[in-house]
Design a protein around this motif. Structure first.
Motif, mmCIF file in Angstrom:
data_model
loop_
_atom_site.group_PDB
_atom_site.id
_atom_site.type_symbol
_atom_site.label_atom_id
_atom_site.label_comp_id
_atom_site.label_asym_id
_atom_site.label_seq_id
_atom_site.Cartn_x
_atom_site.Cartn_y
_atom_site.Cartn_z
ATOM 1 N N VAL A 42 31.103 -6.895 28.722
ATOM 2 C CA VAL A 42 29.791 -6.433 28.268
ATOM 3 C C VAL A 42 29.370 -7.167 26.994
ATOM 4 O O VAL A 42 28.227 -7.634 26.877
ATOM 5 C CB VAL A 42 29.783 -4.910 28.047
ATOM 6 N N SER A 43 30.287 -7.297 26.040
ATOM 7 C CA SER A 43 29.933 -7.989 24.797
ATOM 8 C C SER A 43 29.601 -9.459 25.073
ATOM 9 O O SER A 43 28.687 -10.025 24.467
ATOM 10 C CB SER A 43 31.063 -7.889 23.769
ATOM 11 N N THR A 87 28.367 -10.647 27.900
ATOM 12 C CA THR A 87 27.074 -10.677 28.586
ATOM 13 C C THR A 87 25.929 -10.542 27.592
ATOM 14 O O THR A 87 24.930 -11.279 27.660
ATOM 15 C CB THR A 87 26.997 -9.547 29.634
ATOM 16 N N VAL A 114 35.754 -3.836 29.875
ATOM 17 C CA VAL A 114 34.373 -3.470 29.543
ATOM 18 C C VAL A 114 33.985 -4.119 28.223
ATOM 19 O O VAL A 114 32.905 -4.706 28.089
ATOM 20 C CB VAL A 114 34.206 -1.941 29.461
#
Length: 212
Positions: A152-153, A155, A148
């Motif tokens: 996520v970072s 993205t 995650v």
């Protein structure tokens, strides 16, 4: 809070940059480099101020020279990927808008602007963006699990560069930086990869234009 401060600073600085006359493309390019460095640096500073702790927790720690050399090699690989993605986009789709025009103008505008583009684009921008997107965001998301945090970072980092042909390579740079941070505990390998990639975006246009 880091995200809020970084976004607010970027918006404010972009608004100021928009006041630069359109015919001052070199100055606009240098200003855009400064925005890319100062916005994330502000977000990092806010996170440090709120979490009064050792900055080594954000990845500001020493790393072996071997990892730095590995990072240079990875950065060269990212340059090749960047060139391939750009060639594919140009071949498969209608000519995209040149979102790098300001940066290219700074790189090709003479010795002083070339030097400014090198310092801002290949030094300050990688440091600022890695401090924020990896040091703050990847580390902050680690509580939800390593993948995650990495995905996520990365993205968010890619989307921050805009929905354009730069996005895939930005995502890859983000993933590499996050994985190197997790592997080494240090931001510096990711900074090196980022710097090598950005260095090419300054040097290649300058060489093609005969500016260096």
């Amino acid at each position: 809070m880091g995200l809020v401060v970084a976004a607010a600073l970027i918006a404010l600085l972009l608004a100021a940059t928009s006041l630069i006359p359109q015919d001052q493309e070199i100055l606009r390019g240098l200003a855009l480099y400064a925005v890319s460095a100062l916005g994330p640096l502000g977000g990092f500073a806010a996170a440090v101020a709120l979490r009064v702790r050792d900055v080594r927790a954000f990845g500001l720690r020493r790393v072996s020279g071997r990892w730095l050399l590995v990072s240079v090699a990875i950065g060269i690989g990212v340059i090749v990927l960047n060139l391939l993605v750009t060639a594919a986009v140009v071949t498969l789709f209608p000519p995209p808008e040149n979102i790098q025009a300001g940066y290219q103008a700074a790189a090709t505008g003479g010795a002083l602007s070339f030097l400014g583009a090198l310092v801002l684009g290949a030094v300050l921008v990688p440091i600022g963006e890695e401090l924020f997107f990896r040091g703050v965001l990847t580390n902050g998301l680690a509580r939800y699990g390593p993948w995650v945090a990495v995905l996520v970072s990365s993205t968010v980092f890619a989307v921050a560069h805009g929905i354009n042909y730069v996005l895939p390579v930005a995502f890859v740079v983000g993933v590499i930086g996050a994985l190197l941070l997790r592997r080494t505990g240090s931001l510096w390998p990711g900074v090196v990869v980022h710097a090598v990639n950005n260095l090419s975006s300054v040097i290649i246009p300058a060489v093609l234009a005969g500016a260096v």
